[in-house]
Design an enzyme around this catalytic site. Structure first.
Site, PDB file in Angstrom:
ATOM      1  N   HIS A 214       0.795  -1.225   0.000  1.00 16.21           N
ATOM      2  CA  HIS A 214       0.000   0.000   0.000  1.00 16.21           C
ATOM      3  C   HIS A 214       0.828   1.276   0.000  1.00 16.21           C
ATOM      4  O   HIS A 214       0.289   2.368  -0.104  1.00 16.21           O
ATOM      5  CB  HIS A 214      -0.967   0.027   1.184  1.00 16.21           C
ATOM      6  CG  HIS A 214      -0.282   0.337   2.488  1.00 16.21           C
ATOM      7  ND1 HIS A 214       0.468  -0.594   3.149  1.00 16.21           N
ATOM      8  CD2 HIS A 214      -0.219   1.464   3.237  1.00 16.21           C
ATOM      9  CE1 HIS A 214       0.956  -0.053   4.254  1.00 16.21           C
ATOM     10  NE2 HIS A 214       0.565   1.200   4.323  1.00 16.21           N
TER      11      HIS A 214
HETATM   12  C1  UD1 Z   1      -2.362   5.370   5.982  1.00 17.07           C
HETATM   13  C2  UD1 Z   1      -1.071   5.848   6.635  1.00 17.07           C
HETATM   14  C3  UD1 Z   1      -0.015   4.766   6.525  1.00 17.07           C
HETATM   15  C4  UD1 Z   1      -0.518   3.444   7.060  1.00 17.07           C
HETATM   16  C5  UD1 Z   1      -1.801   3.089   6.323  1.00 17.07           C
HETATM   17  C6  UD1 Z   1      -2.386   1.764   6.761  1.00 17.07           C
HETATM   18  C7  UD1 Z   1      -0.554   8.260   6.462  1.00 17.07           C
HETATM   19  C8  UD1 Z   1       0.259   9.249   5.760  1.00 17.07           C
HETATM   20  N1  UD1 Z   1      -0.540   7.028   5.948  1.00 17.07           N
HETATM   21  O1  UD1 Z   1      -2.102   5.216   4.602  1.00 17.07           O
HETATM   22  O2  UD1 Z   1       1.114   5.146   7.290  1.00 17.07           O
HETATM   23  O3  UD1 Z   1       0.451   2.454   6.869  1.00 17.07           O
HETATM   24  O4  UD1 Z   1      -2.738   4.134   6.567  1.00 17.07           O
HETATM   25  O5  UD1 Z   1      -3.530   1.472   6.047  1.00 17.07           O
HETATM   26  O6  UD1 Z   1      -1.179   8.569   7.451  1.00 17.07           O
HETATM   27  N2  UD1 Z   1      -9.534   4.954   1.941  1.00 17.07           N
HETATM   28  C9  UD1 Z   1     -10.677   4.198   1.923  1.00 17.07           C
HETATM   29  N3  UD1 Z   1     -11.243   3.896   3.118  1.00 17.07           N
HETATM   30  C10 UD1 Z   1     -10.726   4.300   4.292  1.00 17.07           C
HETATM   31  C11 UD1 Z   1      -9.557   5.070   4.285  1.00 17.07           C
HETATM   32  C12 UD1 Z   1      -8.978   5.384   3.102  1.00 17.07           C
HETATM   33  O7  UD1 Z   1     -11.179   3.807   0.892  1.00 17.07           O
HETATM   34  O8  UD1 Z   1     -11.302   3.954   5.346  1.00 17.07           O
HETATM   35  C13 UD1 Z   1      -8.903   5.265   0.646  1.00 17.07           C
HETATM   36  C14 UD1 Z   1      -9.146   6.695   0.235  1.00 17.07           C
HETATM   37  O9  UD1 Z   1      -9.302   6.727  -1.129  1.00 17.07           O
HETATM   38  C15 UD1 Z   1      -7.850   7.381   0.604  1.00 17.07           C
HETATM   39  C16 UD1 Z   1      -6.833   6.270   0.411  1.00 17.07           C
HETATM   40  O10 UD1 Z   1      -7.516   5.078   0.783  1.00 17.07           O
HETATM   41  O11 UD1 Z   1      -7.582   8.504  -0.171  1.00 17.07           O
HETATM   42  C17 UD1 Z   1      -5.611   6.435   1.262  1.00 17.07           C
HETATM   43  O12 UD1 Z   1      -5.974   6.601   2.627  1.00 17.07           O
HETATM   44  P1  UD1 Z   1      -5.037   7.468   3.615  1.00 17.07           P
HETATM   45  O13 UD1 Z   1      -5.532   7.413   4.993  1.00 17.07           O
HETATM   46  O14 UD1 Z   1      -4.798   8.813   3.022  1.00 17.07           O
HETATM   47  O15 UD1 Z   1      -3.649   6.740   3.519  1.00 17.07           O
HETATM   48  P2  UD1 Z   1      -3.270   5.185   3.528  1.00 17.07           P
HETATM   49  O16 UD1 Z   1      -2.676   4.883   2.220  1.00 17.07           O
HETATM   50  O17 UD1 Z   1      -4.395   4.332   4.017  1.00 17.07           O
END
Ligand code: UD1
Length: 373
Positions: A214
């Site tokens: 991821h």
């Molecule tokens: C975040 C953390 C990362 C951690 C990871 C575990 C930061 C910078 N990154 O990354 O350190 O290892 O979580 O999962 O804080 N999304 C969904 N559902 C959700 C949440 C997110 O669909 O419940 C999608 C959204 O499109 C979002 C993307 O996932 O834009 C990324 O989510 P985000 O929280 O920005 O970062 P992660 O890649 O999950």
């Protein structure tokens, strides 16, 4: 005894939840402690959030900020504004917080720490001092900022302590307490193995690989993601793969039109993100884990399962120096060679690091009790 010490405990994203669970439990041993659990809402999907609360018996958050997804600046800013409001309201109602506790390195960690620090509320950082020295990783920026303004720095491995001391933090503020994520693992592994996850995916113990991906560095560039998926497809001809796909990775696979690679790889099962128990059931009985996740690197080391880390660096060096981890970077050739070693039984055996013993949260709360007397 009426609680006299109020702690704000922040949880935002998936890897935070298994870290706060043992801390909340250990805090109950001190009747003078009151915990206000704040969920920022950075992760909001059932599979990335609710299921962890249910499975780990974490009570409903006292406050849900509902921040959700967005750019780094937007997400960080919204958590800061919401946490600041909450902390100020508590002060106005004469119920100020004694300290704010953050775990890990996600955007919510840094944002909440910044808001508290500017209100002169002591910040406690659990999992402090880890450094990949790769500032292209958003988590590295979060780690640097959070540590630089934290008052109490609690480390999971000796490298964390060394990094903080060399950055000039007073030794009195830095403590090696062990790994809270492994507290949860040791508590739950027997129960996890009772799950029927292997049967669900037609897997035989020690005859499959678990893959997760991821990191933006691996999944946000079409060429990099395509190359990784092709290596996985090839590997799955020799060893069945179960691949729980993170939402970020799912959307990139779709956006770059790479689903066809997975469709053709009949040995590779791409599945929805898994809950904690299903994931631990799979990893604890896997032949090998192939991942870019920080948490899985540590969990593999604690479980004694080989971990091939799809990153050029790691902020958790003990997983490679003592544990079962090897940094693979993006080298298909090295991945292939190390997989071969795993399959023919010549891959190194690791050992579980000191203080990854299930008692880290107890040490943390004992420290807090001593310091915030
Ligand atoms: C975040 C953390 C990362 C951690 C990871 C575990 C930061 C910078 N990154 O990354 O350190 O290892 O979580 O999962 O804080 N999304 C969904 N559902 C959700 C949440 C997110 O669909 O419940 C999608 C959204 O499109 C979002 C993307 O996932 O834009 C990324 O989510 P985000 O929280 O920005 O970062 P992660 O890649 O999950």
């Amino acid at each position: 005894m009426k609680p006299s010490k109020r702690f704000a405990l922040i949880a935002g994203a998936r890897p935070n939840f298994m870290k706060i669970a043992p801390i909340m439990k250990a805090m109950q041993r001190y009747p003078e402690f009151e915990v206000c659990l704040i969920h920022t809402g950075q992760h909001y999907d059932k599979n990335l959030s609710d299921i962890f609360f249910q499975e780990l018996g974490i009570r409903r958050p006292d406050v849900a900020l509902g921040v959700g997804s967005g750019s780094h600046a937007k997400q960080t800013a919204e958590v800061m504004v919401a946490v600041e409001r909450l902390l100020v309201e508590a002060q106005e109602q004469s119920q100020p917080f004694t300290a704010l506790i953050v775990v890990g390195d996600v955007n919510s960690t840094m944002a909440a720490a910044l808001a508290a620090s500017k209100l002169h509320i002591p910040v406690v950082h659990v999992e402090a001092g880890l450094r990949s020295r790769d500032r292209t990783m958003p988590e590295e920026i979060n780690r640097l900022v959070t540590d630089s303004i934290s008052d109490l720095l609690l480390c999971s491995e000796p490298a964390g302590v060394e990094n903080l001391i060399s950055e000039g933090h007073p030794a009195a503020n830095v403590h090696l307490v062990g790994n809270v994520m492994i507290d949860t693992l040791l508590n739950e592994v027997a129960r996890a193995k009772q799950q029927n996850t292997l049967a669900l995916y037609d897997l035989i113990p020690k005859q499959y690989a678990v893959v997760t991906l991821h990191r933006p560095g691996n999944v946000d560039h079409p060429q990099t993601l395509k190359a990784i998926l092709e290596v996985l497809a090839k590997t799955s001809e020799r060893l069945p793969i179960v691949f729980p796909v993170h939402p970020r990775t799912r959307s990139r696979i779709d956006q770059f039109g790479l689903q066809g690679i997975l469709d053709k790889a009949s040995g590779c099962r791409a599945v929805e993100p898994l809950g904690y128990l299903d994931c631990l059931c799979l990893t604890s009985q896997a032949k090998v884990v192939v991942t870019d996740s920080g948490g899985l690197q540590e969990e593999s080391t604690a479980l004694g399962v080989p971990c091939l880390t799809l990153r050029p660096n790691t902020e958790r060096p003990i997983t490679c120096s003592e544990g079962t981890g090897t940094l693979i970077g993006s080298s298909a050739e090295l991945l292939d060679r190390k997989l071969q070693e795993v399959l023919c039984g010549t891959y190194k055996a690791g050992k579980c690091p000191e203080l990854w013993d299930g008692k880290a949260a107890i040490r943390i709360t004992d420290l807090l009790a001593g310091l915030f007397r």
